[in-house]
Design an enzyme around this catalytic site. Sequence first.
Site, PDB file in Angstrom:
ATOM      1  N   HIS A  56       0.878  -1.175   0.000  1.00 15.44           N
ATOM      2  CA  HIS A  56       0.000   0.000   0.000  1.00 15.44           C
ATOM      3  C   HIS A  56       0.921   1.232   0.000  1.00 15.44           C
ATOM      4  O   HIS A  56       2.034   1.180   0.524  1.00 15.44           O
ATOM      5  CB  HIS A  56      -0.821  -0.058   1.294  1.00 15.44           C
ATOM      6  N   ASP A  74       3.038  -4.861   8.024  1.00 13.13           N
ATOM      7  CA  ASP A  74       1.826  -4.064   7.888  1.00 13.13           C
ATOM      8  C   ASP A  74       0.643  -5.028   7.989  1.00 13.13           C
ATOM      9  O   ASP A  74       0.320  -5.725   7.041  1.00 13.13           O
ATOM     10  CB  ASP A  74       1.843  -3.338   6.532  1.00 13.13           C
ATOM     11  N   GLN A 115      -4.539  -5.376   6.774  1.00 15.82           N
ATOM     12  CA  GLN A 115      -5.540  -6.236   6.132  1.00 15.82           C
ATOM     13  C   GLN A 115      -5.648  -7.601   6.794  1.00 15.82           C
ATOM     14  O   GLN A 115      -6.462  -8.425   6.379  1.00 15.82           O
ATOM     15  CB  GLN A 115      -5.199  -6.426   4.644  1.00 15.82           C
ATOM     16  N   LYS A 158     -10.262  -0.992  10.420  1.00 10.40           N
ATOM     17  CA  LYS A 158     -10.354  -2.189   9.588  1.00 10.40           C
ATOM     18  C   LYS A 158     -10.641  -3.412  10.461  1.00 10.40           C
ATOM     19  O   LYS A 158     -10.648  -4.540   9.990  1.00 10.40           O
ATOM     20  CB  LYS A 158      -9.062  -2.373   8.791  1.00 10.40           C
ATOM     21  N   CYS A 177      -4.737   2.633  -3.609  1.00 11.81           N
ATOM     22  CA  CYS A 177      -3.498   3.137  -2.999  1.00 11.81           C
ATOM     23  C   CYS A 177      -2.348   2.166  -3.253  1.00 11.81           C
ATOM     24  O   CYS A 177      -1.500   1.935  -2.399  1.00 11.81           O
ATOM     25  CB  CYS A 177      -3.656   3.389  -1.503  1.00 11.81           C
TER      26      CYS A 177
END
Lengths: 413, 150
Positions: free
Chosen positions: A130, A207, A210, A233, A371
């Site tokens: 991202h 990261d 997600q 999220k 993104c």
Amino acid sequence: MNLIDRPLAHYDVERVRQDFPILATTIRGKRLAFLDTAASSQRPNSVIEAIVHYERHLHANVHRGVYELSQKATDAFEAARERVRVFLNARSTREVIFTRGATESINLVAESWGRSLQPGDEILISWMEHHANIVPWQMACERSGAVLRVIPIDRRGELDLAAFHHLLTPKTRLVAITQISNSLGTVVPIAEIIAAAQRNGSLVLVDGAQAVAHQRIDVQALDCDFYVFSSHKLYGPTGVGVLWARETVLSDMPPWQGGGDMIRTVSFEKTTYNELPYRFEAGTPNISGAIGLAAAIDYLESLDIDKVHAHEQALLRYATDALRAIPGLQIIGEAARKGGVISFTLEQVHPHDLGTILDTEGVAVRAGHHCAMPVMDFFGVPATARASFGCYTNREDVDQLIGALHRALEVFG
Amino acid sequence: MDLKDLYRDVILDHNKKPRNFGKLEPCDTSADGHNPLCGDRLTLTLRIDGDTVSDVRFEGQGCAISTASASLMTEAIKGLDETAITTLSEMVHRALTSSSDAAIPEGLGKLAALAGVREYPARVKCASLCWHTLTAALARRDGSTAVSTE
């Protein structure tokens, strides 16, 4: 046990849907099929109520007042930190820093830890990051003279692991990598990456934006150095997120933003800084946001994350099969292991037209570059449409998407 | 709101068979338009005779709304002088951004088909990209006469 093959008998998605009031909304007179959870998930009643309860009964500034209300607010805020610690299985709350979200968490690391970068040092990221895990490192490289290296991907959207091992050199100071790609859905083999980086003496930032709402996360088992995610999220509110970092790494990092709460003493001659984690939390934090996040974690765990995972994997298979049957539809990202994310293009229909047509059918999907412009360039598309799933997504949502796609084919036929 | 109000036949037709597609070589002025948010790209090339657009072509890639809008625009401006183009451009902008119960300005001809986007604020930029690009191309002509029409 293979979670994917676990029976779903005990997961009652219709019961789960009742916890999310927004799902009763109609869009342009149609039932809402919310398929944009990867951009931001919806919130259950318990999260909304936890925030309202705090605002109605507990609010005062934290870490400041000697009066009872301030102490209550502080207790609730610190209880939220402890809730995050347990959720991540972190060793200590000293390792749990509240930020505005995953983006700010990465920027914090890039700016604070990034000050130790020297010219010629290398940061390794992947092609499917991202923008939030690309741009802060470009900025850190510009400041320091370090070099950004990129692990390539293949046409299926899998990380090129051979290239990764080749790119990992004594110059590599940090590997910053997504756990699940937001644009392709690819599950990245981060265990292998972390193990190799560790042998190489490089730090690893994961990261988890997600991943965190879709599978169990254990930062001690992962053995990475930084783990970042956003509350919104994970069925929590926007404007709050977490940076978890290994305490030994965090102890050596200089403060990032200056202000209240991050100091111990201030004089014009010399300021001394507060202990962890407060050293990295300048200013009044997002107190209600942290409390909402803690409620969201309670909620997710009450559903059993393994069951949520199995439910989403079953939907992924159901939707993938249904989408493949649509003429002219191409799925972008066909990794062997995927999260509940499907990017696709439809021949003859531009993703933005698709987004609008689906909207008129009550179907909310993301249409755009997600993104992740380098991913779009790699696959030679200006944009894709993306459907993504959460704990409340049901087959009816997928069926509504399929029906709307047929409508798009009619209009553009 | 019916989909057919946005995707009218004339828009679908111009999307499928864009008019004046391609590049004029040589040309008197040109400009590139880019909408970074959705990736739409457009290049306009124009031939100008005195004060009048004698020929115009466009190429690029974008959604149906941006492609059809550019195609319709090239048809509409051919043979118009700059004053008439400015007037037309302002009318189009009004049609794209007015409230849904407002009357669509008279005299837009086929361009009136684009007015459906006013129900979809996120799509207005798709329809207006070619007009912004046209403004830039005309302002750039001769270099010395660059003016903002904002």
